[in-house]
Design a protein around this motif. Structure first.
Motif, PDB file in Angstrom:
ATOM      1  N   PHE A  77      14.475  63.631  14.732  1.00  0.00           N
ATOM      2  CA  PHE A  77      14.667  61.955  14.846  1.00  0.00           C
ATOM      3  C   PHE A  77      13.370  62.470  13.655  1.00  0.00           C
ATOM      4  CE2 PHE A  77      10.917  59.392  16.389  1.00  0.00           C
ATOM      5  CZ  PHE A  77      12.633  57.987  17.078  1.00  0.00           C
ATOM      6  N   TRP A  78      13.014  61.014  12.679  1.00  0.00           N
ATOM      7  CA  TRP A  78      11.842  60.893  12.013  1.00  0.00           C
ATOM      8  C   TRP A  78      11.386  60.297  12.105  1.00  0.00           C
ATOM      9  CZ3 TRP A  78      10.820  64.560   8.162  1.00  0.00           C
ATOM     10  CH2 TRP A  78      12.242  65.339   8.264  1.00  0.00           C
ATOM     11  N   SER A  79      10.372  60.220  12.390  1.00  0.00           N
ATOM     12  CA  SER A  79       8.818  59.116  12.023  1.00  0.00           C
ATOM     13  C   SER A  79       8.448  59.189  11.815  1.00  0.00           C
ATOM     14  CB  SER A  79       8.733  58.606  13.876  1.00  0.00           C
ATOM     15  OG  SER A  79       7.638  59.395  14.095  1.00  0.00           O
ATOM     16  N   ALA A  80       7.463  58.299  11.189  1.00  0.00           N
ATOM     17  CA  ALA A  80       6.635  58.512   9.681  1.00  0.00           C
ATOM     18  C   ALA A  80       6.340  58.956   9.007  1.00  0.00           C
ATOM     19  CB  ALA A  80       4.889  58.268  10.804  1.00  0.00           C
ATOM     20  N   ASP A  81       7.383  58.788   8.595  1.00  0.00           N
ATOM     21  CA  ASP A  81       7.412  61.246   7.379  1.00  0.00           C
ATOM     22  C   ASP A  81       6.862  62.676   8.411  1.00  0.00           C
ATOM     23  OD1 ASP A  81       8.225  60.331   5.340  1.00  0.00           O
ATOM     24  OD2 ASP A  81       6.797  59.369   4.554  1.00  0.00           O
ATOM     25  N   ALA A  82       6.967  62.371   9.675  1.00  0.00           N
ATOM     26  CA  ALA A  82       7.788  63.322  10.438  1.00  0.00           C
ATOM     27  C   ALA A  82       8.426  64.259  11.242  1.00  0.00           C
ATOM     28  CB  ALA A  82       6.349  62.563  11.561  1.00  0.00           C
ATOM     29  N   LEU A  83       8.685  65.257  11.290  1.00  0.00           N
ATOM     30  CA  LEU A  83      10.540  65.574  12.469  1.00  0.00           C
ATOM     31  C   LEU A  83       9.729  65.821  13.244  1.00  0.00           C
ATOM     32  CD1 LEU A  83      13.066  66.895  12.114  1.00  0.00           C
ATOM     33  CD2 LEU A  83      12.111  68.729  11.635  1.00  0.00           C
ATOM     34  N   SER A  84      10.503  65.360  14.579  1.00  0.00           N
ATOM     35  CA  SER A  84      10.439  66.020  16.228  1.00  0.00           C
ATOM     36  C   SER A  84      12.022  66.198  15.921  1.00  0.00           C
ATOM     37  CB  SER A  84       9.667  64.215  16.511  1.00  0.00           C
ATOM     38  OG  SER A  84       8.846  63.942  15.923  1.00  0.00           O
ATOM     39  N   ILE A  85      11.841  66.787  17.592  1.00  0.00           N
ATOM     40  CA  ILE A  85      13.079  66.506  18.247  1.00  0.00           C
ATOM     41  C   ILE A  85      13.481  65.848  19.655  1.00  0.00           C
ATOM     42  CG2 ILE A  85      14.865  69.164  19.199  1.00  0.00           C
ATOM     43  CD1 ILE A  85      12.912  70.594  17.658  1.00  0.00           C
ATOM     44  N   GLU A  86      14.592  65.580  20.026  1.00  0.00           N
ATOM     45  CA  GLU A  86      14.603  65.082  21.549  1.00  0.00           C
ATOM     46  C   GLU A  86      15.928  65.531  21.031  1.00  0.00           C
ATOM     47  OE1 GLU A  86      15.808  60.559  22.182  1.00  0.00           O
ATOM     48  OE2 GLU A  86      16.524  60.575  20.841  1.00  0.00           O
ATOM     49  N   ILE A  87      15.384  65.471  22.738  1.00  0.00           N
ATOM     50  CA  ILE A  87      15.860  67.123  23.724  1.00  0.00           C
ATOM     51  C   ILE A  87      15.858  66.555  25.040  1.00  0.00           C
ATOM     52  CG2 ILE A  87      13.700  68.650  23.516  1.00  0.00           C
ATOM     53  CD1 ILE A  87      16.424  70.721  23.541  1.00  0.00           C
ATOM     54  N   ASP A  88      17.141  66.561  25.993  1.00  0.00           N
ATOM     55  CA  ASP A  88      16.704  66.048  27.266  1.00  0.00           C
ATOM     56  C   ASP A  88      15.932  66.835  27.658  1.00  0.00           C
ATOM     57  OD1 ASP A  88      19.061  65.275  29.384  1.00  0.00           O
ATOM     58  OD2 ASP A  88      18.550  67.631  29.939  1.00  0.00           O
ATOM     59  N   GLU A  89      15.181  66.634  29.328  1.00  0.00           N
ATOM     60  CA  GLU A  89      14.235  67.284  29.602  1.00  0.00           C
ATOM     61  C   GLU A  89      14.691  68.600  30.440  1.00  0.00           C
ATOM     62  OE1 GLU A  89      10.376  66.748  29.712  1.00  0.00           O
ATOM     63  OE2 GLU A  89      10.502  64.539  29.309  1.00  0.00           O
ATOM     64  N   SER A  90      15.700  68.073  30.718  1.00  0.00           N
ATOM     65  CA  SER A  90      15.952  69.389  31.434  1.00  0.00           C
ATOM     66  C   SER A  90      15.917  70.556  30.809  1.00  0.00           C
ATOM     67  CB  SER A  90      17.036  69.358  32.878  1.00  0.00           C
ATOM     68  OG  SER A  90      18.613  68.844  31.811  1.00  0.00           O
ATOM     69  N   THR A  91      16.915  70.173  30.161  1.00  0.00           N
ATOM     70  CA  THR A  91      17.145  71.306  28.717  1.00  0.00           C
ATOM     71  C   THR A  91      15.773  72.137  27.928  1.00  0.00           C
ATOM     72  OG1 THR A  91      19.113  70.164  28.325  1.00  0.00           O
ATOM     73  CG2 THR A  91      18.577  71.810  26.306  1.00  0.00           C
ATOM     74  N   LEU A  92      15.052  71.256  28.289  1.00  0.00           N
ATOM     75  CA  LEU A  92      13.629  71.702  27.156  1.00  0.00           C
ATOM     76  C   LEU A  92      12.964  72.643  28.592  1.00  0.00           C
ATOM     77  CD1 LEU A  92      11.349  71.612  25.077  1.00  0.00           C
ATOM     78  CD2 LEU A  92      10.778  69.784  26.055  1.00  0.00           C
ATOM     79  N   ASP A  93      12.885  71.945  29.576  1.00  0.00           N
ATOM     80  CA  ASP A  93      12.688  72.840  30.733  1.00  0.00           C
ATOM     81  C   ASP A  93      13.574  74.249  30.690  1.00  0.00           C
ATOM     82  OD1 ASP A  93      10.178  71.285  30.743  1.00  0.00           O
ATOM     83  OD2 ASP A  93      11.963  70.227  32.614  1.00  0.00           O
ATOM     84  N   ASN A  94      14.398  73.859  30.654  1.00  0.00           N
ATOM     85  CA  ASN A  94      15.196  75.506  30.936  1.00  0.00           C
ATOM     86  C   ASN A  94      15.010  76.599  29.692  1.00  0.00           C
ATOM     87  OD1 ASN A  94      16.305  75.046  32.894  1.00  0.00           O
ATOM     88  ND2 ASN A  94      17.975  74.221  32.436  1.00  0.00           N
ATOM     89  N   TRP A  95      15.331  76.105  27.944  1.00  0.00           N
ATOM     90  CA  TRP A  95      14.820  76.642  27.196  1.00  0.00           C
ATOM     91  C   TRP A  95      13.369  77.389  26.971  1.00  0.00           C
ATOM     92  CZ3 TRP A  95      11.938  76.163  22.690  1.00  0.00           C
ATOM     93  CH2 TRP A  95      11.864  77.216  21.481  1.00  0.00           C
ATOM     94  N   LEU A  96      12.304  76.448  27.133  1.00  0.00           N
ATOM     95  CA  LEU A  96      10.636  76.555  27.612  1.00  0.00           C
ATOM     96  C   LEU A  96      10.731  77.719  28.140  1.00  0.00           C
ATOM     97  CD1 LEU A  96       9.098  73.688  27.227  1.00  0.00           C
ATOM     98  CD2 LEU A  96       8.931  75.513  25.489  1.00  0.00           C
ATOM     99  N   GLY A  97      11.343  77.949  29.535  1.00  0.00           N
ATOM    100  CA  GLY A  97      11.262  78.958  30.410  1.00  0.00           C
ATOM    101  C   GLY A  97      11.609  80.165  29.823  1.00  0.00           C
ATOM    102  N   ALA A  98      13.302  80.027  29.495  1.00  0.00           N
ATOM    103  CA  ALA A  98      14.120  81.751  28.855  1.00  0.00           C
ATOM    104  C   ALA A  98      12.736  82.011  27.359  1.00  0.00           C
ATOM    105  CB  ALA A  98      15.397  81.198  27.988  1.00  0.00           C
ATOM    106  N   GLU A  99      12.223  81.244  26.670  1.00  0.00           N
ATOM    107  CA  GLU A  99      11.541  81.627  26.004  1.00  0.00           C
ATOM    108  C   GLU A  99      10.289  82.400  26.226  1.00  0.00           C
ATOM    109  OE1 GLU A  99      11.363  81.449  22.002  1.00  0.00           O
ATOM    110  OE2 GLU A  99      13.813  81.634  22.518  1.00  0.00           O
ATOM    111  N   LEU A 100       9.290  81.677  26.938  1.00  0.00           N
ATOM    112  CA  LEU A 100       8.173  82.353  28.304  1.00  0.00           C
ATOM    113  C   LEU A 100       8.282  83.370  28.476  1.00  0.00           C
ATOM    114  CD1 LEU A 100       5.900  82.357  29.111  1.00  0.00           C
ATOM    115  CD2 LEU A 100       6.115  80.566  30.665  1.00  0.00           C
ATOM    116  N   ARG A 101       9.198  83.582  29.412  1.00  0.00           N
ATOM    117  CA  ARG A 101      10.148  84.801  30.443  1.00  0.00           C
ATOM    118  C   ARG A 101      10.633  85.996  29.026  1.00  0.00           C
ATOM    119  NH1 ARG A 101      12.549  81.047  33.116  1.00  0.00           N
ATOM    120  NH2 ARG A 101      14.679  81.534  32.221  1.00  0.00           N
TER     121      ARG A 101
END
Length: 161
Positions: A77-101
């Motif tokens: 997702f692009w806004s004001a020349d900045a890149l962001s990633i739009e992602i489902d909250e539960s998918t993000l939580d699961n991915w962050l948890g796996a990264e942290l573990r």
């Protein structure tokens, strides 16, 4: 090139970790990932300086790579020349948890923990004194370290798990 899903580095080194890319090139590549379809699920917009990435000992680049390789589903997702990633909250939580573990499977150097928590040494030591984090007693090489499992428990307590 859109067909091979790659972008060209700005420099000519063959060492991947030293390659420099222009993030604006991803605007063209975002067409490959398509547009987000409204699924009704809550979504998060993650930017490069999102504190959740720091706290979970990961980076925007790793999230971008996971989306790009289709390990997880997300949309650029692009806004004001900045890149962001739009992602489902539960998918993000699961991915962050796996990264942290994964990162907390061993000991963590104090400087990484301070950077992740956006704090200085005195705050870190107060967390150790309060029993929220645990220091490694002796480390070869003399660098102070935090027990990864204690950092994992601390971050999970912040998230309310």
């Amino acid at each position: 090139c859109l067909d091979c899903r790659c972008i060209t580095p700005l420099n000519s080194t063959h060492v991947v970790r030293q390659q420099i890319f222009d993030i604006r090139d991803l605007a063209v590549l975002s067409e490959v990932l398509g547009q987000k379809k409204d699924s009704g699920a809550a979504s998060a917009l993650v930017s490069m300086n999102d504190v959740r990435l720091d706290r979970n000992l990961t980076s925007f680049g790793r999230l971008l790579a996971a989306v790009w390789s289709r390990e997880i589903k997300g949309h650029l997702f692009w806004s004001a020349d900045a890149l962001s990633i739009e992602i489902d909250e539960s998918t993000l939580d699961n991915w962050l948890g796996a990264e942290l573990r994964g990162q907390c499977s061993g000991n963590l150097e104090c400087y990484r923990v301070m950077a992740a928590l956006h704090c200085g040494k005195s705050k870190l030591m107060s967390l150790v004194s309060a029993g929220r984090l645990e220091c490694v007693d002796w480390v070869r090489g003399g660098r102070d370290q935090i027990v990864g499992a204690s950092y994992l428990a601390y971050v999970e307590s912040l998230a309310g798990h």
